[in-house]
Design a protein around this motif. Structure first.
Motif, PDB file in Angstrom:
ATOM      1  N   HIS A   1      47.192  89.768  57.422  1.00  0.00           N
ATOM      2  CA  HIS A   1      48.593  89.997  57.085  1.00  0.00           C
ATOM      3  C   HIS A   1      49.319  90.756  58.183  1.00  0.00           C
ATOM      4  CE1 HIS A   1      47.095  88.787  53.142  1.00  0.00           C
ATOM      5  NE2 HIS A   1      48.350  88.577  52.794  1.00  0.00           N
ATOM      6  N   GLY A   2      48.738  90.748  59.380  1.00  0.00           N
ATOM      7  CA  GLY A   2      49.423  91.308  60.535  1.00  0.00           C
ATOM      8  C   GLY A   2      49.387  92.808  60.661  1.00  0.00           C
ATOM      9  N   CYS A   3      48.471  93.460  59.936  1.00  0.00           N
ATOM     10  CA  CYS A   3      48.393  94.922  59.966  1.00  0.00           C
ATOM     11  C   CYS A   3      47.281  95.367  60.919  1.00  0.00           C
ATOM     12  CB  CYS A   3      48.103  95.480  58.578  1.00  0.00           C
ATOM     13  SG  CYS A   3      49.372  95.079  57.352  1.00  0.00           S
ATOM     14  N   ALA A   4      47.642  96.186  61.879  1.00  0.00           N
ATOM     15  CA  ALA A   4      46.670  96.733  62.820  1.00  0.00           C
ATOM     16  C   ALA A   4      46.407  98.203  62.573  1.00  0.00           C
ATOM     17  CB  ALA A   4      47.162  96.535  64.255  1.00  0.00           C
TER      18      ALA A   4
ATOM     19  N   SER B   1      34.510  99.193  53.734  1.00  0.00           N
ATOM     20  CA  SER B   1      33.304  99.844  54.251  1.00  0.00           C
ATOM     21  C   SER B   1      33.027 101.144  53.516  1.00  0.00           C
ATOM     22  CB  SER B   1      33.446 100.111  55.751  1.00  0.00           C
ATOM     23  OG  SER B   1      33.422  98.900  56.477  1.00  0.00           O
ATOM     24  N   THR B   2      34.064 101.913  53.232  1.00  0.00           N
ATOM     25  CA  THR B   2      33.857 103.194  52.557  1.00  0.00           C
ATOM     26  C   THR B   2      33.339 102.997  51.137  1.00  0.00           C
ATOM     27  OG1 THR B   2      34.887 105.348  52.136  1.00  0.00           O
ATOM     28  CG2 THR B   2      36.246 103.401  51.689  1.00  0.00           C
ATOM     29  N   GLU B   3      33.773 101.913  50.467  1.00  0.00           N
ATOM     30  CA  GLU B   3      33.252 101.624  49.132  1.00  0.00           C
ATOM     31  C   GLU B   3      31.794 101.193  49.209  1.00  0.00           C
ATOM     32  OE1 GLU B   3      37.671 100.290  47.613  1.00  0.00           O
ATOM     33  OE2 GLU B   3      36.244  98.774  48.325  1.00  0.00           O
ATOM     34  N   GLN B   4      31.438 100.454  50.247  1.00  0.00           N
ATOM     35  CA  GLN B   4      30.038 100.083  50.441  1.00  0.00           C
ATOM     36  C   GLN B   4      29.188 101.319  50.712  1.00  0.00           C
ATOM     37  OE1 GLN B   4      30.073  97.060  53.509  1.00  0.00           O
ATOM     38  NE2 GLN B   4      31.446  95.760  52.360  1.00  0.00           N
TER      39      GLN B   4
ATOM     40  N   PRO C   1      40.611 114.096  61.882  1.00  0.00           N
ATOM     41  CA  PRO C   1      40.761 112.633  61.824  1.00  0.00           C
ATOM     42  C   PRO C   1      39.453 111.938  62.176  1.00  0.00           C
ATOM     43  CG  PRO C   1      42.528 113.657  63.096  1.00  0.00           C
ATOM     44  CD  PRO C   1      41.504 114.713  62.872  1.00  0.00           C
ATOM     45  N   LEU C   2      39.205 110.806  61.537  1.00  0.00           N
ATOM     46  CA  LEU C   2      38.048 110.003  61.890  1.00  0.00           C
ATOM     47  C   LEU C   2      38.375 109.142  63.103  1.00  0.00           C
ATOM     48  CD1 LEU C   2      36.701 108.822  58.411  1.00  0.00           C
ATOM     49  CD2 LEU C   2      36.013 110.814  59.772  1.00  0.00           C
ATOM     50  N   ARG C   3      37.332 108.699  63.786  1.00  0.00           N
ATOM     51  CA  ARG C   3      37.526 107.870  64.981  1.00  0.00           C
ATOM     52  C   ARG C   3      37.139 106.416  64.763  1.00  0.00           C
ATOM     53  NH1 ARG C   3      35.243 111.782  69.905  1.00  0.00           N
ATOM     54  NH2 ARG C   3      36.683 113.532  69.526  1.00  0.00           N
ATOM     55  N   ASP C   4      36.324 106.153  63.742  1.00  0.00           N
ATOM     56  CA  ASP C   4      35.864 104.789  63.502  1.00  0.00           C
ATOM     57  C   ASP C   4      37.058 103.888  63.193  1.00  0.00           C
ATOM     58  OD1 ASP C   4      34.943 102.451  61.908  1.00  0.00           O
ATOM     59  OD2 ASP C   4      32.974 103.373  62.196  1.00  0.00           O
ATOM     60  N   PRO C   5      37.264 102.820  63.954  1.00  0.00           N
ATOM     61  CA  PRO C   5      38.455 101.984  63.746  1.00  0.00           C
ATOM     62  C   PRO C   5      38.492 101.302  62.385  1.00  0.00           C
ATOM     63  CG  PRO C   5      36.946 100.967  65.331  1.00  0.00           C
ATOM     64  CD  PRO C   5      36.456 102.355  65.106  1.00  0.00           C
ATOM     65  N   THR C   6      37.329 101.042  61.794  1.00  0.00           N
ATOM     66  CA  THR C   6      37.329 100.409  60.477  1.00  0.00           C
ATOM     67  C   THR C   6      37.908 101.344  59.437  1.00  0.00           C
ATOM     68  OG1 THR C   6      35.405  99.037  61.021  1.00  0.00           O
ATOM     69  CG2 THR C   6      35.885  99.371  58.691  1.00  0.00           C
ATOM     70  N   TYR C   7      37.479 102.610  59.435  1.00  0.00           N
ATOM     71  CA  TYR C   7      37.999 103.573  58.468  1.00  0.00           C
ATOM     72  C   TYR C   7      39.473 103.870  58.735  1.00  0.00           C
ATOM     73  CZ  TYR C   7      33.076 104.363  57.371  1.00  0.00           C
ATOM     74  OH  TYR C   7      31.766 104.193  57.003  1.00  0.00           O
ATOM     75  N   LEU C   8      39.870 103.846  59.995  1.00  0.00           N
ATOM     76  CA  LEU C   8      41.269 104.108  60.324  1.00  0.00           C
ATOM     77  C   LEU C   8      42.177 102.984  59.854  1.00  0.00           C
ATOM     78  CD1 LEU C   8      40.943 105.640  63.900  1.00  0.00           C
ATOM     79  CD2 LEU C   8      41.433 106.841  61.756  1.00  0.00           C
ATOM     80  N   LEU C   9      41.617 101.795  59.628  1.00  0.00           N
ATOM     81  CA  LEU C   9      42.401 100.673  59.116  1.00  0.00           C
ATOM     82  C   LEU C   9      42.278 100.524  57.601  1.00  0.00           C
ATOM     83  CD1 LEU C   9      44.200  98.219  59.574  1.00  0.00           C
ATOM     84  CD2 LEU C   9      42.156  96.904  60.195  1.00  0.00           C
ATOM     85  N   GLU C  10      41.105 100.857  57.052  1.00  0.00           N
ATOM     86  CA  GLU C  10      40.854 100.641  55.616  1.00  0.00           C
ATOM     87  C   GLU C  10      41.035 101.889  54.776  1.00  0.00           C
ATOM     88  OE1 GLU C  10      37.474  97.108  55.713  1.00  0.00           O
ATOM     89  OE2 GLU C  10      36.866  99.162  55.269  1.00  0.00           O
ATOM     90  N   GLY C  11      41.012 103.063  55.409  1.00  0.00           N
ATOM     91  CA  GLY C  11      40.952 104.302  54.634  1.00  0.00           C
ATOM     92  C   GLY C  11      39.499 104.692  54.397  1.00  0.00           C
ATOM     93  N   ALA C  12      39.293 105.930  53.931  1.00  0.00           N
ATOM     94  CA  ALA C  12      37.944 106.432  53.717  1.00  0.00           C
ATOM     95  C   ALA C  12      37.919 107.368  52.515  1.00  0.00           C
ATOM     96  CB  ALA C  12      37.435 107.173  54.962  1.00  0.00           C
TER      97      ALA C  12
END
Length: 262
Positions: free
Chosen positions: A73-76, A120-123, A245-256
């Motif tokens: 959906h175009g979100c980075a 990822s955080t839910e996993q 702040p976290l550095r992992d790009p996945t958490y920075l996009l999905e939340g944690a």
């Protein structure tokens, strides 16, 4: 540092009757509050931001969606995901398009490793033996999607007003507010929350809950979750005060999700 937990609600009209706000300090529940709607929670956060003492507030809704969905959906960035939820979220909730499900006539999508239903955080939390549901589920027992979509739609405005949101922002210094996503089950332990008797027994056995607050803490599942989440956070106030702040790009996009150490 003040420690609060909000048991959120996505109800279109009845949020005021569901939302609970609890406050605790290490070893003691201080308050369980009823009567705020989603706008009222925003006012509370702005009031805390203007206070002289820093605060960390746990919110029990998902701060993001799976990264593949965001990118499609175009979100980075996570704030772009919040803007998307503010723009399109009510349509998602009305139409329940795939990958959302839970409304009448819809089905849970089949497993696709390239399009996982869990962040990822839910996993991570599931690997601890807990069972957070997918944010894409917006109807049915225990569904968290509706509240999460309506919560995400507010995060950008709160952050623009000076409220920090982890994992993007650090803990406040001498003043300010930081929101963290929490999963109350990580702090309630194995109790049948749907049973009033089980909630009452759990509350009575917890020495951190004063007698005067037992009824309020055990009144509903929402109140129970808010109270136990606030207490669980307060036990780790030093860790919360040191969050960066976290550095992992996945958490920075999905939340944690913030959860107490195992």
């Amino acid at each position: 540092m003040r420690v609060l937990a909000v048991d959120w609600s996505g109800d279109a009209r009845g949020a005021r009757h569901r939302i609970r706000v609890a406050e605790a300090r290490p070893g003691e529940l201080l308050e369980v509050r009823l009567g705020l709607d989603r706008e009222g929670v925003g006012d509370l956060l702005l009031g805390l931001r203007a206070g002289t003492e820093p605060a960390v507030v746990g919110m029990d809704f998902s701060f993001g969606l799976a990264s593949w969905f965001a990118r499609e959906h175009g979100c980075a960035t996570l704030p772009q995901m919040w803007d998307l939820a503010a723009r399109d979220g009510e349509r998602w909730l009305r139409a329940c398009p795939p990958p959302f499900w839970g409304r009448a006539g819809t089905r849970k999508p089949t497993g696709d490793p390239a399009r996982p239903l869990y962040r990822s955080t839910e996993q991570d939390v599931r690997a601890r033996g807990l069972n957070p549901l997918s944010t894409f589920q917006i109807g049915g027992a225990g569904a968290v999607g509706t509240g999460s979509v309506r919560g995400m739609a507010l995060l950008a405005a709160w952050r623009a007003a000076g409220v920090g949101v982890w994992p993007l922002d650090p803990a406040p210094g001498s003043s300010g507010v930081l929101l963290v996503e929490v999963y109350p089950r990580a702090m309630t332990g194995p109790v049948v929350k749907s049973s009033p008797d089980a909630r009452r027994a759990h509350v009575v056995a917890d020495p951190r809950i004063p007698t005067a607050l037992r009824d309020a803490a055990a009144a509903t599942e929402d109140a129970f979750d808010a109270a136990l989440a606030a207490l669980g956070m307060a036990e780790h106030v030093d860790e919360l005060a040191g969050l960066g702040p976290l550095r992992d790009p996945t958490y920075l996009l999905e939340g944690a999700i913030w959860a107490p150490p195992m």
